[in-house]
Design a protein around this motif. Structure first.
Motif, mmCIF file in Angstrom:
data_model
loop_
_atom_site.group_PDB
_atom_site.id
_atom_site.type_symbol
_atom_site.label_atom_id
_atom_site.label_comp_id
_atom_site.label_asym_id
_atom_site.label_seq_id
_atom_site.Cartn_x
_atom_site.Cartn_y
_atom_site.Cartn_z
ATOM 1 N N TYR A 1 1.161 -0.827 0.259
ATOM 2 C CA TYR A 1 0.285 -0.033 -0.322
ATOM 3 C C TYR A 1 0.445 1.208 0.152
ATOM 4 N N LYS A 2 0.566 2.241 -0.908
ATOM 5 C CA LYS A 2 1.278 3.647 -1.538
ATOM 6 C C LYS A 2 0.922 4.161 -0.490
ATOM 7 N N PRO A 3 1.063 4.895 1.065
ATOM 8 C CA PRO A 3 0.156 6.420 1.644
ATOM 9 C C PRO A 3 0.724 7.676 0.830
ATOM 10 N N GLY A 4 0.047 8.264 0.007
ATOM 11 C CA GLY A 4 0.023 9.487 -0.296
ATOM 12 C C GLY A 4 1.683 10.256 0.367
ATOM 13 N N LYS A 5 2.286 10.945 -0.356
ATOM 14 C CA LYS A 5 3.758 11.424 0.582
ATOM 15 C C LYS A 5 2.876 13.069 1.486
ATOM 16 N N SER A 6 4.581 12.988 2.158
ATOM 17 C CA SER A 6 4.070 13.482 3.027
ATOM 18 C C SER A 6 4.795 15.490 2.669
ATOM 19 N N ALA A 7 4.069 15.931 3.642
ATOM 20 C CA ALA A 7 4.661 17.646 2.470
ATOM 21 C C ALA A 7 5.461 18.294 3.595
ATOM 22 N N ALA A 8 6.337 17.268 4.008
ATOM 23 C CA ALA A 8 7.728 17.804 4.975
ATOM 24 C C ALA A 8 8.480 17.973 3.951
ATOM 25 N N VAL A 9 8.789 19.224 2.955
ATOM 26 C CA VAL A 9 9.917 19.947 2.412
ATOM 27 C C VAL A 9 10.149 20.163 3.343
ATOM 28 N N ALA A 10 11.501 20.984 3.359
ATOM 29 C CA ALA A 10 12.133 21.600 3.715
ATOM 30 C C ALA A 10 12.591 23.153 3.225
ATOM 31 N N GLY A 11 12.164 24.235 3.242
ATOM 32 C CA GLY A 11 12.543 25.667 2.794
ATOM 33 C C GLY A 11 11.471 25.516 1.999
ATOM 34 N N SER A 12 10.053 25.700 1.934
ATOM 35 C CA SER A 12 9.280 25.577 1.226
ATOM 36 C C SER A 12 8.405 25.328 1.772
ATOM 37 N N LEU A 13 7.112 26.284 0.870
ATOM 38 C CA LEU A 13 5.344 25.770 0.956
ATOM 39 C C LEU A 13 4.836 24.979 0.399
ATOM 40 N N VAL A 14 4.242 23.624 0.748
ATOM 41 C CA VAL A 14 4.254 22.597 -0.020
ATOM 42 C C VAL A 14 2.702 22.398 0.645
ATOM 43 N N HIS A 15 1.651 22.550 -0.653
ATOM 44 C CA HIS A 15 0.090 21.806 -0.244
ATOM 45 C C HIS A 15 0.598 20.436 -0.696
ATOM 46 N N LYS A 16 -0.152 19.208 0.210
ATOM 47 C CA LYS A 16 -0.088 18.186 0.168
ATOM 48 C C LYS A 16 -1.801 17.994 -0.427
ATOM 49 N N LEU A 17 -1.355 17.344 -1.620
ATOM 50 C CA LEU A 17 -2.604 17.369 -1.754
ATOM 51 C C LEU A 17 -3.144 15.766 -2.682
ATOM 52 N N SER A 18 -2.566 14.716 -1.467
ATOM 53 C CA SER A 18 -2.151 13.307 -2.111
ATOM 54 C C SER A 18 -3.322 12.225 -1.202
ATOM 55 N N SER A 19 -3.783 12.958 -0.842
ATOM 56 C CA SER A 19 -4.382 11.662 0.155
ATOM 57 C C SER A 19 -5.992 11.972 0.231
ATOM 58 N N ASN A 20 -6.437 13.180 -0.482
ATOM 59 C CA ASN A 20 -7.618 13.093 -0.391
ATOM 60 C C ASN A 20 -7.896 13.548 1.163
ATOM 61 N N GLU A 21 -7.882 14.176 1.531
ATOM 62 C CA GLU A 21 -7.888 14.713 2.979
ATOM 63 C C GLU A 21 -8.942 16.014 3.150
ATOM 64 N N ASN A 22 -9.737 15.543 3.990
ATOM 65 C CA ASN A 22 -10.386 16.985 4.275
ATOM 66 C C ASN A 22 -9.302 18.565 4.732
ATOM 67 N N PRO A 23 -8.878 19.389 4.390
ATOM 68 C CA PRO A 23 -8.336 20.408 4.320
ATOM 69 C C PRO A 23 -8.813 21.461 5.480
ATOM 70 N N TYR A 24 -10.383 21.321 5.906
ATOM 71 C CA TYR A 24 -10.466 22.083 7.281
ATOM 72 C C TYR A 24 -10.027 21.394 8.367
ATOM 73 N N PRO A 25 -9.742 22.281 9.708
ATOM 74 C CA PRO A 25 -9.590 21.755 10.765
ATOM 75 C C PRO A 25 -11.438 21.208 11.120
ATOM 76 N N PRO A 26 -10.782 19.712 12.083
ATOM 77 C CA PRO A 26 -12.288 20.033 12.655
ATOM 78 C C PRO A 26 -12.451 20.873 13.042
ATOM 79 N N LEU A 27 -13.919 20.650 13.410
ATOM 80 C CA LEU A 27 -14.738 21.510 13.861
ATOM 81 C C LEU A 27 -15.034 21.898 15.008
ATOM 82 N N PRO A 28 -15.028 23.045 16.167
ATOM 83 C CA PRO A 28 -14.548 23.463 16.612
ATOM 84 C C PRO A 28 -15.667 22.541 18.399
ATOM 85 N N SER A 29 -16.896 22.143 18.453
ATOM 86 C CA SER A 29 -17.908 21.072 18.771
ATOM 87 C C SER A 29 -16.742 19.833 18.615
ATOM 88 N N VAL A 30 -15.820 19.521 17.584
ATOM 89 C CA VAL A 30 -16.039 18.161 17.496
ATOM 90 C C VAL A 30 -14.228 18.110 18.354
#
Length: 377
Positions: A26-55
């Motif tokens: 199984y090949k997971p989406g790559k990590s966004a850990a790239v030093a010194g640059s702004l990286v957008h991780k769009l590899s794992s179909n994650e929800n980009p929003y933080p958890p709701l405050p109530s959650v």
């Protein structure tokens, strides 16, 4: 002190299961850990929003009790899901994410000599889970327009077939199965074969013609629906998914499940998310709008991109996939590459999607250059 243990001139290796030799990793989406640059991780179909405050609040409260085992029966969230879908509680079972529930399904239904059918390319865990159970994976190619070939899947059924996975919307292509197509398919499949309608991305599906798993669960005795809280609800890090199935199938899934596999934090977060569905729906609508915008603009660039009903888009890039992935990575956009097939781009924040689109324009120029050169050979 003398060592009385027997001395061996050679070290014997523990014998592992032969099934592991040919098991794909199984090949997971790559990590966004790239030093010194702004990286957008769009590899794992994650929800980009933080958890709701109530959650977040209920998770923080539940964290005080992590010295205790969670409710192994997932009682409260079982009742909530059963109420949400108007199904018997006995038909609902849980696992640590829908992929773990899928593992339960294969282990409960298929074994040595049995077959598990699924479209390909589809969710890459299917062949892994099938192999771990000792069963045989039957890959049925997608159609040219990246959709399930349901007639071919029905034709692939033999007396050894035990499970069929129908992933709709399909991961990684984003295409969905229509109601009419699925009814025709179900009529062709023997009722002693379990049909799993994997709806991990169903919340993003706005196609009015798309099949709804719950309708098929009510209409056929051999249907199981697979859902997750990882995507639309944004609980990927807590790992909780569930199945809705005939009660005896759900009992079998619970029998093979890992005891205490769903944490108390995950159960509490799922309950809070179900109670905040209006807020969740607003986020889903925003992601769908971003998906549609990205799709239109990719098509305007020249990409032949199929309409997606999930929280990602799919680029069929063939043999150029690895080179194009490198272009995205160097630009600070982490995508999910499937060697020799294509690239999946998850829908992220507006900023991330804008960067992905800019990079896709550069990648298309390179792609057309590669394909032109290949055609001239």
């Amino acid at each position: 002190m003398s060592n009385d243990l027997p001395q061996c001139s050679t070290v014997e290796r523990v014998q592992l299961r032969s099934a592991l030799r040919d098991l794909p990793a199984y090949k997971p989406g790559k990590s966004a850990a790239v030093a010194g640059s702004l990286v957008h991780k769009l590899s794992s179909n994650e929800n980009p929003y933080p958890p709701l405050p109530s959650v977040q609040e209920v998770v923080a409260e539940a964290a005080a009790g992590i010295n205790l085992y969670p409710d192994m029966t997932c009682g409260a969230v079982t009742e909530a899901v059963a109420d949400r879908w108007d199904v018997p509680a006995a038909s609902v079972s849980f696992g640590a994410g829908s992929v773990e529930v899928a593992s339960q399904i294969v282990r409960a239904v298929a074994g040595e000599g049995d077959e598990v059918i699924f479209a390909w390319r589809s969710f890459e865990a299917y062949p892994i889970l099938t192999g771990l159970a000792g069963a045989t994976a039957v890959h049925v190619p997608l159609t040219e327009d990246e959709r399930h070939d349901l007639p071919a899947m029905a034709a692939a059924v033999t007396d050894r077939t035990r499970v069929i996975f129908v992933c709709t919307p399909n991961n990684p292509t984003g295409t969905s199965v229509t109601t009419g197509e699925l009814h025709t398919f179900m009529e062709a499949v023997p009722q002693d074969v379990l049909v799993v309608i994997d709806e991990a991305y169903v919340h993003f599906n706005v196609d009015p013609a798309a099949a709804q798993g719950i309708d098929f669960f009510r209409a056929y005795p051999n249907v199981l629906i697979l859902h997750t809280f990882s995507k639309a609800y944004g609980l990927a890090g807590l790992r909780i998914g569930y199945a809705i199935a005939p009660d005896y199938v759900s009992a079998a899934l619970r029998a093979v499940a890992i005891p205490f596999g769903v944490s108390a934090l995950a159960q509490k977060a799922a309950l809070a998310s179900l109670e905040a569905e209006d807020e969740i729906e607003a986020r889903i609508s925003a992601l769908v709008a971003e998906r549609e915008k990205l799709h239109r603009r990719l098509a305007r660039i020249g990409w032949s991109v199929v309409a997606s009903e999930a929280n990602f888009v799919w680029l069929r890039t063939g043999e150029a996939t690895q080179e194009l992935e490198e272009i995205f990575t160097k630009a600070g956009v982490i995508v999910r590459a499937y060697p020799s097939d294509g690239i999946r781009i998850s829908i992220g924040t507006a900023e991330a999607n804008k960067k992905a689109l800019q990079t896709a324009k550069d990648a298309f120029t390179h792609f057309t250059s590669i394909t032109r050169s290949a055609g001239e050979r």
